[in-house]
Design a protein around this motif. Sequence first.
Motif, mmCIF file in Angstrom:
data_model
loop_
_atom_site.group_PDB
_atom_site.id
_atom_site.type_symbol
_atom_site.label_atom_id
_atom_site.label_comp_id
_atom_site.label_asym_id
_atom_site.label_seq_id
_atom_site.Cartn_x
_atom_site.Cartn_y
_atom_site.Cartn_z
ATOM 1 N N PRO A 92 0.823 -1.210 0.000
ATOM 2 C CA PRO A 92 0.000 0.000 0.000
ATOM 3 C C PRO A 92 0.858 1.261 0.000
ATOM 4 C CG PRO A 92 -0.828 -1.590 1.591
ATOM 5 C CD PRO A 92 0.489 -2.118 1.092
ATOM 6 N N PHE A 93 0.506 2.161 -0.903
ATOM 7 C CA PHE A 93 1.257 3.398 -1.092
ATOM 8 C C PHE A 93 0.300 4.563 -0.893
ATOM 9 C CE2 PHE A 93 3.161 6.609 -3.995
ATOM 10 C CZ PHE A 93 4.324 6.810 -3.274
ATOM 11 N N LEU A 94 0.519 5.341 0.165
ATOM 12 C CA LEU A 94 -0.377 6.421 0.531
ATOM 13 C C LEU A 94 0.297 7.768 0.318
ATOM 14 C CD1 LEU A 94 -1.687 4.882 3.881
ATOM 15 C CD2 LEU A 94 -2.633 4.602 1.572
ATOM 16 N N MET A 95 -0.292 8.577 -0.535
ATOM 17 C CA MET A 95 0.202 9.929 -0.811
ATOM 18 C C MET A 95 -0.551 10.891 0.100
ATOM 19 S SD MET A 95 2.316 9.868 -3.494
ATOM 20 C CE MET A 95 2.166 11.485 -4.233
ATOM 21 N N ILE A 96 0.166 11.577 0.983
ATOM 22 C CA ILE A 96 -0.476 12.462 1.950
ATOM 23 C C ILE A 96 -0.158 13.914 1.616
ATOM 24 C CG2 ILE A 96 -0.727 13.067 4.379
ATOM 25 C CD1 ILE A 96 0.148 10.196 5.047
ATOM 26 N N ASN A 97 -1.229 14.677 1.404
ATOM 27 C CA ASN A 97 -1.093 16.091 1.071
ATOM 28 C C ASN A 97 -1.346 16.923 2.318
ATOM 29 O OD1 ASN A 97 -2.587 18.770 0.221
ATOM 30 N ND2 ASN A 97 -1.192 18.192 -1.420
ATOM 31 N N ARG A 98 -0.519 17.940 2.499
ATOM 32 C CA ARG A 98 -0.674 18.841 3.643
ATOM 33 C C ARG A 98 -1.265 20.162 3.194
ATOM 34 N NH1 ARG A 98 4.545 19.334 7.194
ATOM 35 N NH2 ARG A 98 5.229 20.538 5.424
#
Length: 169
Positions: A92-98
């Motif tokens: 699982p690859f999670l892209m987290i935007n701030r």
Amino acid sequence: MNQRVIKLLVLILIVGMFGFFGYSLVSKGKHTDIGDKAYNFELPKIDGSNTKLSDYKGKVVILNYFASWCAPCKEELPELEAFQKDYGDQYPFLMINRGETIDKINKVTDHNKAGMNYLFDYNAKVSKLYNVTGQPETFVIDKQGTIREHFNGPVTEMQLYNWAKKYDK
């Protein structure tokens, strides 16, 4: 007179040390880093639903912090998309935007044609817990939920794969 000055300096030094250590303990925020148990978070996804890190329990998980305006993030995006396409089912690859909105990310990703797992940390609460200081930053979390890698800067598909494989035990 000389002993009086020395005693005063020692007292000032001791008070200063206690002050420094006290300040360090009080100002130390709750956070995680390499070797620590990963903080379980819940964040909104690009489709409006929520996901938790614990949803991926027992798997090697990769987190990548990014921003749409970040030049190195834009440069690494094709590598991240390739990893998602080739290995996303396994790792699982999670892209987290701030701090950006779902609409903004939909616009810059052409409505997520690559099928990335975008999450949104609007108030940067989770990024603070993970000691994120910029973007891009990548974390690899092993099957036991321990942070094993914390990398600042752009990454490649092969770097991600090698890290994931290394902790897939």
